[in-house]
Write an enzyme that holds these catalytic residues in place. Structure first.
Site, PDB file in Angstrom:
ATOM      1  CG  ASP A  45      33.963 -23.983   5.321  1.00 52.43           C
ATOM      2  OD1 ASP A  45      35.143 -24.190   4.964  1.00 52.43           O
ATOM      3  OD2 ASP A  45      33.130 -23.382   4.612  1.00 52.43           O
ATOM      4  CE1 TYR A  59      32.748 -21.519 -11.297  1.00 50.76           C
ATOM      5  CE2 TYR A  59      34.417 -20.052 -10.412  1.00 50.76           C
ATOM      6  CZ  TYR A  59      33.378 -20.937 -10.217  1.00 50.76           C
ATOM      7  OH  TYR A  59      32.963 -21.227  -8.940  1.00 50.76           O
ATOM      8  NE  ARG A  97      30.134 -23.110  -3.347  1.00 48.63           N
ATOM      9  CZ  ARG A  97      30.986 -23.718  -2.526  1.00 48.63           C
ATOM     10  NH1 ARG A  97      30.581 -24.778  -1.840  1.00 48.63           N
ATOM     11  NH2 ARG A  97      32.215 -23.288  -2.389  1.00 48.63           N
ATOM     12  CB  ALA A 105      31.559 -31.266   4.311  1.00 46.24           C
TER      13      ALA A 105
END
Length: 376
Positions: free
Chosen positions: A292, A213, A108, A15
């Site tokens: 978040d 995945y 990530r 973010a």
């Protein structure tokens, strides 16, 4: 706002880095304060839809993000016990044209590295753990645990579910444990030779589910995350090591395809799943929240990262379009709260894409065409 506005971002996660990149692109002076000593390859995978690809496109890293991660062939929903296919949502060229961007699975840490590459050198200050904020009349003073003090014109809190900036705005409160624990594993695909693994599959069971995945086009690394009920954890429980047996015990009726995948898992970790009670107060004075820090969502819709990235786009636009921090924050919150509220609700229901249904409102969203003036 004037491009001389000094902007401090607390938190160098996805973010904060996205917001920093977009604001610097518009000519603002931005400094990001991060409590860690440095960046390392920690964490796991993230699924990004077409709405977030549009933000990466604006930052100039869409193509390299696609090359670094993988464009999955489809999102497949299967029943835990029977193995029946409940839904298969194909991610092909037609879907990309329809929604305006690709769908990408990526580690990530790899996405994080790409976002850092868009910042000016020296933009990030490590080992700066925020201790508190004080409004000074014409700005904000940030005080850090290491003794440093910094003056800024506005502060963006992108410091996660335990945000210190959030405490300054809405007060202190413990995150809410949702009664489930996450089992996560990242392991070489070579451990699962012969196991039928699609690019992205969610297995649905009674009060539990499992998502698996690949994270690169090479399909050489698998990520598996399960959410299962547990009374033995709480919001302050620290993450801990897990085992393959934890996965197997959580899915005793697993279909043979799923069981074979579980038997291949390695490097397992356990951590409590938490969110927060919805609170639509996202700012106060010259401080604002994103990601978040203001709207932690349960990781059952794979939408938390997407919401944070979209936040960054809308907030950067609002700052550039408005005359004051207060006005910008009002425009930003008015634009984002309805959409994020829907995502929080659907994530809590854990119903997203289990069966065929409308997905255009989510994947087709464009944070750069949202009418900010109407939101205000």
């Amino acid at each position: 706002m004037d491009r001389a506005t000094r902007i401090a971002i607390v938190g160098a996660g996805i973010a904060g880095l996205t917001a920093a990149g977009l604001l610097q692109q518009q000519g603002y002076g931005v400094t990001v304060f991060e409590q860690a000593e440095n960046f390392s390859r920690i964490g796991a995978g993230i699924i990004l839809g077409a709405s977030t690809a549009k933000v990466m496109r604006r930052l100039g890293i869409e193509d390299v993000m696609v090359r670094t991660g993988i464009k999955p062939d489809a999102f497949v929903s299967r029943d835990v016990a029977s193995g029946a296919v409940l839904n298969e949502f194909v991610f092909d060229a037609v879907a990309e044209r329809r929604f305006g961007g690709p769908f990408v699975n990526i580690h990530r840490a790899d996405l994080h590295r790409l976002l850092v590459s868009r910042l000016k050198p020296g933009s990030i200050r490590f080992e700066h753990h925020l201790a508190g904020l004080d409004e000074t009349g014409d700005g904000v003073r940030l005080t850090f645990v290491n003794g440093a003090r910094v003056e800024a014109d506005l502060v963006i809190g992108a410091d996660g579910i335990r945000s210190v900036v959030r405490e300054a705005i809405v007060g202190r409160a413990t995150p809410r444990y949702v009664g489930k624990v996450a089992l996560r594993a990242v392991f070489p695909a070579s451990r699962a030779v012969g196991v039928p693994i699609r690019d992205c599959t969610k297995w649905w069971g009674e009060e539990r589910h499992l998502l698996s995945y690949f994270m690169t086009e090479r399909r050489d690394e698998c990520y598996v995350m399960a959410a299962v009920p547990s009374d033995a954890w709480h919001a302050d429980s620290p993450p801990g090591p897990g085992s393959r047996e934890d996965f197997l015990a959580a899915f005793p009726t697993a279909h043979p395809d799923l069981r074979a995948l579980l038997e291949a898992t390695d490097n397992v970790s356990l951590l409590p799943i938490c969110d927060r009670v919805r609170n639509d107060v996202w700012s106060a004075g010259r401080a604002v929240l994103m990601g978040d820090a203001c709207h932690a969502v349960r990781p059952f819709m794979a939408a938390g990262g997407s919401m944070a990235i979209e936040d960054a786009a809308i907030l950067a636009r609002a700052i550039a379009a408005c005359n004051s921090p207060e006005q910008a924050f009002h425009v930003y919150a008015a634009s984002r709260i309805p959409r994020v509220g829907d995502v929080q609700r659907i994530s809590a229901e854990n119903s997203w894409m289990k069966l065929p249904g409308d997905t255009s409102w989510f994947f087709g969203y464009d944070p750069f065409s949202d009418a900010l003036d109407q939101a205000a």
